[in-house]
Design an enzyme around this catalytic site. Structure first.
Site, PDB file in Angstrom:
ATOM      1  N   GLU A 137      37.342  47.560  26.903  1.00 33.01           N
ATOM      2  CA  GLU A 137      36.802  47.616  28.266  1.00 33.01           C
ATOM      3  C   GLU A 137      36.300  49.018  28.614  1.00 33.01           C
ATOM      4  O   GLU A 137      35.344  49.173  29.376  1.00 33.01           O
ATOM      5  CB  GLU A 137      37.886  47.187  29.270  1.00 33.01           C
ATOM      6  CG  GLU A 137      38.296  45.722  29.131  1.00 33.01           C
ATOM      7  CD  GLU A 137      39.601  45.386  29.858  1.00 33.01           C
ATOM      8  OE1 GLU A 137      39.784  44.218  30.225  1.00 33.01           O
ATOM      9  OE2 GLU A 137      40.456  46.282  30.035  1.00 33.01           O
ATOM     10  N   THR A 176      38.324  43.208  32.488  1.00 36.86           N
ATOM     11  CA  THR A 176      37.884  41.820  32.422  1.00 36.86           C
ATOM     12  C   THR A 176      38.857  40.927  33.192  1.00 36.86           C
ATOM     13  O   THR A 176      39.974  41.330  33.497  1.00 36.86           O
ATOM     14  CB  THR A 176      37.786  41.362  30.961  1.00 36.86           C
ATOM     15  OG1 THR A 176      39.063  41.551  30.341  1.00 36.86           O
ATOM     16  CG2 THR A 176      36.727  42.141  30.213  1.00 36.86           C
ATOM     17  N   LYS A 191      41.239  36.265  38.095  1.00 38.67           N
ATOM     18  CA  LYS A 191      42.608  36.266  37.564  1.00 38.67           C
ATOM     19  C   LYS A 191      42.735  37.342  36.493  1.00 38.67           C
ATOM     20  O   LYS A 191      42.029  37.284  35.481  1.00 38.67           O
ATOM     21  CB  LYS A 191      42.910  34.876  37.001  1.00 38.67           C
ATOM     22  CG  LYS A 191      44.280  34.738  36.381  1.00 38.67           C
ATOM     23  CD  LYS A 191      44.540  33.307  35.944  1.00 38.67           C
ATOM     24  CE  LYS A 191      45.836  33.205  35.162  1.00 38.67           C
ATOM     25  NZ  LYS A 191      45.768  33.836  33.833  1.00 38.67           N
ATOM     26  N   ASP A 192      43.624  38.309  36.732  1.00 40.53           N
ATOM     27  CA  ASP A 192      43.798  39.360  35.727  1.00 40.53           C
ATOM     28  C   ASP A 192      45.276  39.597  35.447  1.00 40.53           C
ATOM     29  O   ASP A 192      46.134  38.827  35.893  1.00 40.53           O
ATOM     30  CB  ASP A 192      43.058  40.647  36.137  1.00 40.53           C
ATOM     31  CG  ASP A 192      43.849  41.488  37.139  1.00 40.53           C
ATOM     32  OD1 ASP A 192      44.861  40.995  37.688  1.00 40.53           O
ATOM     33  OD2 ASP A 192      43.456  42.644  37.369  1.00 40.53           O
ATOM     34  N   MET A 193      45.569  40.680  34.695  1.00 40.90           N
ATOM     35  CA  MET A 193      46.964  40.950  34.335  1.00 40.90           C
ATOM     36  C   MET A 193      47.428  42.345  34.772  1.00 40.90           C
ATOM     37  O   MET A 193      48.523  42.770  34.388  1.00 40.90           O
ATOM     38  CB  MET A 193      47.146  40.784  32.814  1.00 40.90           C
ATOM     39  CG  MET A 193      46.960  39.348  32.343  1.00 40.90           C
ATOM     40  SD  MET A 193      47.167  39.147  30.566  1.00 40.90           S
ATOM     41  CE  MET A 193      48.895  39.542  30.353  1.00 40.90           C
ATOM     42  N   GLU A 194      46.613  43.062  35.544  1.00 38.41           N
ATOM     43  CA  GLU A 194      46.996  44.427  35.942  1.00 38.41           C
ATOM     44  C   GLU A 194      46.714  44.779  37.399  1.00 38.41           C
ATOM     45  O   GLU A 194      47.369  45.658  37.972  1.00 38.41           O
ATOM     46  CB  GLU A 194      46.251  45.486  35.082  1.00 38.41           C
ATOM     47  CG  GLU A 194      46.613  45.528  33.630  1.00 38.41           C
ATOM     48  CD  GLU A 194      45.810  44.546  32.790  1.00 38.41           C
ATOM     49  OE1 GLU A 194      44.755  44.073  33.285  1.00 38.41           O
ATOM     50  OE2 GLU A 194      46.235  44.242  31.672  1.00 38.41           O
ATOM     51  N   ASP A 199      36.192  34.592  30.988  1.00 41.17           N
ATOM     52  CA  ASP A 199      36.550  33.179  30.770  1.00 41.17           C
ATOM     53  C   ASP A 199      36.658  32.473  32.117  1.00 41.17           C
ATOM     54  O   ASP A 199      36.935  33.093  33.136  1.00 41.17           O
ATOM     55  CB  ASP A 199      37.877  33.075  30.005  1.00 41.17           C
ATOM     56  CG  ASP A 199      38.967  33.894  30.647  1.00 41.17           C
ATOM     57  OD1 ASP A 199      39.039  35.111  30.380  1.00 41.17           O
ATOM     58  OD2 ASP A 199      39.725  33.326  31.454  1.00 41.17           O
TER      59      ASP A 199
HETATM   60  N1  ADE Z   1      41.693  38.833  31.553  1.00 38.94           N
HETATM   61  C1  ADE Z   1      40.607  38.182  31.132  1.00 38.94           C
HETATM   62  N2  ADE Z   1      40.713  36.853  31.349  1.00 38.94           N
HETATM   63  C2  ADE Z   1      41.922  36.659  31.925  1.00 38.94           C
HETATM   64  C3  ADE Z   1      42.610  35.507  32.385  1.00 38.94           C
HETATM   65  N3  ADE Z   1      42.107  34.298  32.302  1.00 38.94           N
HETATM   66  N4  ADE Z   1      43.842  35.703  32.911  1.00 38.94           N
HETATM   67  C4  ADE Z   1      44.380  36.927  33.005  1.00 38.94           C
HETATM   68  N5  ADE Z   1      43.773  38.042  32.589  1.00 38.94           N
HETATM   69  C5  ADE Z   1      42.542  37.912  32.058  1.00 38.94           C
END
Ligand code: ADE
Length: 237
Positions: free
Chosen positions: A13, A87, A172-175, A198
């Site tokens: 990224e 992303t 939707k992410d993870m951070e 996605d």
């Molecule tokens: N980063 C990229 N796509 C993701 C997803 N579907 N969920 C969480 N983090 C993401």
């Protein structure tokens, strides 16, 4: 504003704009923490990129590493603004497309299911403030805005989707919310720049779709971040 600091989870990224601005790694700056510092200058503005770092050869995605990176960045660098760029998953039903770039207009957690009174629920969800210039930036540069929701998994369970839907989540992410939490403690403005890899409602296998589109989404992120940096530079000088 004289110092812009990106907090980014994955090398893929950050790499396109690390190369674009020829910024250099400052070796061992945060040692023994895993996060890594890159630093350069763009027309009198200091540009930092703090990467979460790696463990066992893979990027440390997720809230724990993002919290460490953001806390370290704020305490050691004193940035005027943090930008969490990366992303995310999007929703076709809400108009998302692969490699579409969004600016965040809110941020919360979607996988913290804590029973109890309203205070527990409110605290668990987060809902941290975003930089109050985010909307003007998005309008000026022509990006759509969306609410970032954060969880610890790449996949989406029905209980996650329920909370995302209930709260108008779009990205939707993870951070994101972990970065937002730390910024809220220090009252450092936070801007979200996110690119879709996605579509959570496409029916495709998430990791496969994510991997297939990562390069394209990161290229879009680089173009967007150049424009964001130009915009912020104009406000700083
Ligand atoms: N980063 C990229 N796509 C993701 C997803 N579907 N969920 C969480 N983090 C993401």
């Amino acid at each position: 504003m004289k110092r812009i600091c990106y907090v980014v989870a994955m090398v893929a990224e950050a790499q396109p704009f690390i190369e674009r601005y020829h910024i250099q790694e400052v070796k061992d700056f945060f040692a023994p923490l895993p996060c890594l510092l890159y630093e350069g200058e763009v027309d009198g503005v200091t540009l930092n990129v703090v990467l979460n770092g790696q463990e066992h050869g893979s990027d440390l995605v997720g809230c724990e590493a993002a919290t460490v990176a953001t806390l370290s960045a704020i305490q050691c660098l004193h940035p005027d603004i943090i930008i969490n760029s990366g992303t995310c998953g999007g929703f076709r039903a809400k108009g998302a497309e692969i490699a579409k770039v969004y600016i965040g207009n809110g941020v919360m957690f979607h996988d913290r299911r804590v029973p109890g009174d309203d205070a527990w629920a409110t605290q668990s969800l987060g809902n941290y403030p975003v930089w109050d210039g985010s909307e003007r930036l998005a309008k000026t540069l022509g990006y759509e805005m969306g609410k970032v929701t954060t969880g610890s998994s790449l996949d989406m369970q029905p209980c996650d989707f329920e909370i995302i839907q209930q709260h108008g989540g779009q990205l939707k992410d993870m951070e994101g919310a972990a970065v937002g939490f730390v910024c809220s403690l220090f009252q450092v403005p936070i801007l979200y720049v996110k690119s879709v890899t996605d579509l959570c409602d496409s029916g495709a296998e998430t990791f496969e779709e994510f991997s297939r589109n990562l390069h394209q989404a990161c290229d879009a992120l680089k173009v967007a971040n150049e424009r964001v940096i130009d915009y912020l530079k104009g406000q700083m000088n």
